[in-house]
Write an enzyme that holds these catalytic residues in place. Structure first.
Site, mmCIF file in Angstrom:
data_model
loop_
_atom_site.group_PDB
_atom_site.id
_atom_site.type_symbol
_atom_site.label_atom_id
_atom_site.label_comp_id
_atom_site.label_asym_id
_atom_site.label_seq_id
_atom_site.Cartn_x
_atom_site.Cartn_y
_atom_site.Cartn_z
ATOM 1 N N ILE A 178 -5.713 -20.785 18.899
ATOM 2 C CA ILE A 178 -4.891 -20.347 20.032
ATOM 3 C C ILE A 178 -3.519 -21.018 19.991
ATOM 4 O O ILE A 178 -2.479 -20.365 20.142
ATOM 5 C CB ILE A 178 -5.631 -20.622 21.366
ATOM 6 C CG1 ILE A 178 -6.889 -19.734 21.434
ATOM 7 C CG2 ILE A 178 -4.731 -20.378 22.569
ATOM 8 C CD1 ILE A 178 -7.809 -20.024 22.586
ATOM 9 N N HIS A 441 -3.912 3.216 -4.538
ATOM 10 C CA HIS A 441 -2.670 2.578 -4.971
ATOM 11 C C HIS A 441 -1.486 3.346 -4.404
ATOM 12 O O HIS A 441 -1.489 4.568 -4.454
ATOM 13 C CB HIS A 441 -2.570 2.584 -6.502
ATOM 14 C CG HIS A 441 -1.225 2.094 -6.974
ATOM 15 N ND1 HIS A 441 -0.929 0.754 -7.047
ATOM 16 C CD2 HIS A 441 -0.110 2.767 -7.348
ATOM 17 C CE1 HIS A 441 0.318 0.616 -7.471
ATOM 18 N NE2 HIS A 441 0.851 1.822 -7.659
#
Ligand SMILES: Cc1cc2nc3c(=O)[nH]c(=O)nc-3n(C[C@H](O)[C@H](O)[C@H](O)COP(=O)(O)OP(=O)(O)OC[C@H]3O[C@@H](n4cnc5c(N)ncnc54)[C@H](O)[C@@H]3O)c2cc1C
Length: 465
Positions: A178, A441
């Protein structure tokens, strides 16, 4: 008149509780859910989602800046923090509204109030008693406070997400997930950020090499990270705060805002642990078995209240495991937490983000596995170059079986790539299977395949080692 007898009562409407309630309703159970705060719990209201909203806008800003530096864009990124905060509130509203709709559409009765539990099979709320065969406790967690003199001059992560202005100097106490996510966001919005972490390194449970790479990237972005630094006192200094801390030597620094992000602890407000006889862990979390059963028959517990991985998707998985047990379905092994197959995806949404699943190299070695690592740099991937993304992918494989046992990624797209990576660990993909897998790709996913092949010197596009 509303009935007060159900098959299942769920206490807490965060990701654990609301998803368990819906899953149970889909199994044909009558379900009553109590939520004393806001539907969606920490995750939707003051955790995952608002944090990611702020990080997404910060990432967009960074992208614009990078393109402006290259003179591809002409104007530097100007932004309205007020509008960003408004957008954060709108997303929360949209998502919590969506969950409320799902609960209703699935026939879950929701009572918007805190419930108390003192006896198995019975919950109480506003003087009424509600009965059920089974009860799930999903009461979550709250920010931990630490006994530092002057802690009252700090704010917690909930307040940090809702700041009205970007602080000029921001001090964050705690370099956990956090703390580092907030550091990343506010650094991009222009704060001068210092993170003070008491541990000698960031994220000690994660891959050392990859975390060192991540730390270098965060420092490059301008975040000051002081590890091994213990905060001693916080003082008010006019409108600012003065923070005294000790690393190798005593130091002090000023912050306009100081965030205390020292972790979260399980809460079970209204649950009379003693009277019920619920066993707790050493960290005062509710103890459960692999089916999420507590020590009291017909009472289950899930999510942050049981500790372990305090993640929303862990809470979802635990809810599913509890419901499977309640309806007597085939045992549903939990990914990671208790099954011994540690595929639990773990993300840190910093900039760049970190994502990991399965074992790190040192964890594998500690387990006596002869592990081998392969890597692939973002600098060798067409899509990463097209997007201007930097990072590193690492795959860990078992040398003997040639199976994939862990993946760690630092770089843009890491949390999304993790789904594919987790599957490869769950299925224990072999090097042969990786060779047969066709990956689109150009895509960032290609790097996971290349890093896996690199474990055995078979990467086609990787650096020759
Ligand atoms: C800033 C921040 C960012 C985070 N980011 C991520 C992230 O990116 N990914 C991730 O996986 N996790 C993240 N988390 C963690 C995630 O939010 C928690 O793991 C998740 O919310 C836990 O879900 P839960 O259902 O167990 O509890 P909670 O979400 O805490 O919900 C518990 C609910 O129970 C209610 N309740 C409690 N007691 C009672 C009672 N007696 N009666 C009725 N209602 C009651 C509460 O009001 C609360 O709404 C983040 C957390 C924070 C603080």
């Amino acid at each position: 008149m509303e009935k007060n007898r159900y098959d299942l009562i769920v206490i807490g409407g965060g990701p654990g509780g609301y998803s368990a309630a819906i899953a149970a309703a889909k199994e044909g159970l009558s379900v009553l859910l109590f939520e004393g705060g806001a539907i969606g719990g920490t995750c939707l209201n003051e955790g995952c989602i608002p944090a990611k909203y702020l990080l997404d806008k910060a990432a967009a800003l960074e992208k614009v800046r990078a393109l402006t530096d290259k003179e591809i864009f002409r104007e530097p990124g100007m932004f309205s923090f007020k509008k960003i905060q408004k957008g954060r509130e709108e997303v929360i509203k949209k998502l919590t509204g969506g969950v409320a709709y799902l609960l209703k559409a699935n026939g879950v009765r929701v009572i918007h109030s805190f419930a108390s539990l003192t006896e198995a099979g019975k919950a109480e709320c506003e003087g009424q008693v509600y009965e059920a065969e089974d009860i799930i406790i999903a009461t979550g967690s709250k920010s931990m406070s630490i006994p530092i003199p002057g802690a009252e001059y700090t704010i917690n992560s909930t307040q940090a997400l809702a700041l009205e202005r970007v602080p000029r100097r921001l001090v964050i106490i705690g370099g956990g997930v956090i703390g580092m996510e907030l550091a990343s966001a506010y650094c991009s919005y222009g704060s001068e950020v210092t993170v003070l972490e008491a541990m000698p390194e960031l994220f000690p449970a994660e891959d050392e090499r990859m975390i060192a790479y991540l730390k270098k990237e965060l420092v490059k972005r301008g975040i000051r990270i002081c590890t091994g630094c213990k905060v001693k006192v916080i003082e008010k200094a006019g409108q600012s705060r003065r923070v005294f801390f000790e690393g190798e030597k005593p130091e002090e620094l000023y912050g306009d805002t100081v965030i205390l992000a020292a972790g979260r602890k399980a809460v079970y407000q209204g649950i009379d642990v003693k009277k019920l006889g619920l066993a707790l862990t050493g960290k005062k979390e509710i103890r459960v078995d692999e089916h999420m059963q507590t020590s009291v028959p017909h009472i289950y517990a899930i999510g942050d209240a049981i500790g372990g991985y305090q993640l929303a998707h862990a809470a979802y998985a635990e809810g599913e495991a509890a419901i499977a047990h309640i309806v007597g379905k085939e045992e549903m092994p939990l990914p990671g937490k208790r099954s011994g197959v540690p595929v639990m995806p773990r993300c840190i949404y910093t900039m760049p983000p970190y994502g990991a699943t399965g074992l790190t190299l040192s964890e594998a070695e500690d387990k006596g596995i002869d592990a081998v690592r392969g890597e692939f740099s973002y600098s060798g991937n067409g899509m990463a170059l097209a997007e201007g993304a930097t990072g590193l992918v690492q795959v860990v494989m078992d040398r003997e079986s040639e199976r994939t046992i862990g993946v760690q990624i630092v770089g843009e797209g890491a949390p999304e790539l993790l789904a594919f990576a987790a599957l490869s660990v769950k299925e224990g993909m072999t090097v042969k299977e990786w060779q047969r897998l066709i990956v689109a790709h150009p895509s960032l996913s290609e790097m996971i395949k290349e890093a896996a092949l690199d474990c055995f010197g078979k990467s086609v596009h990787g650096a020759v080692r």
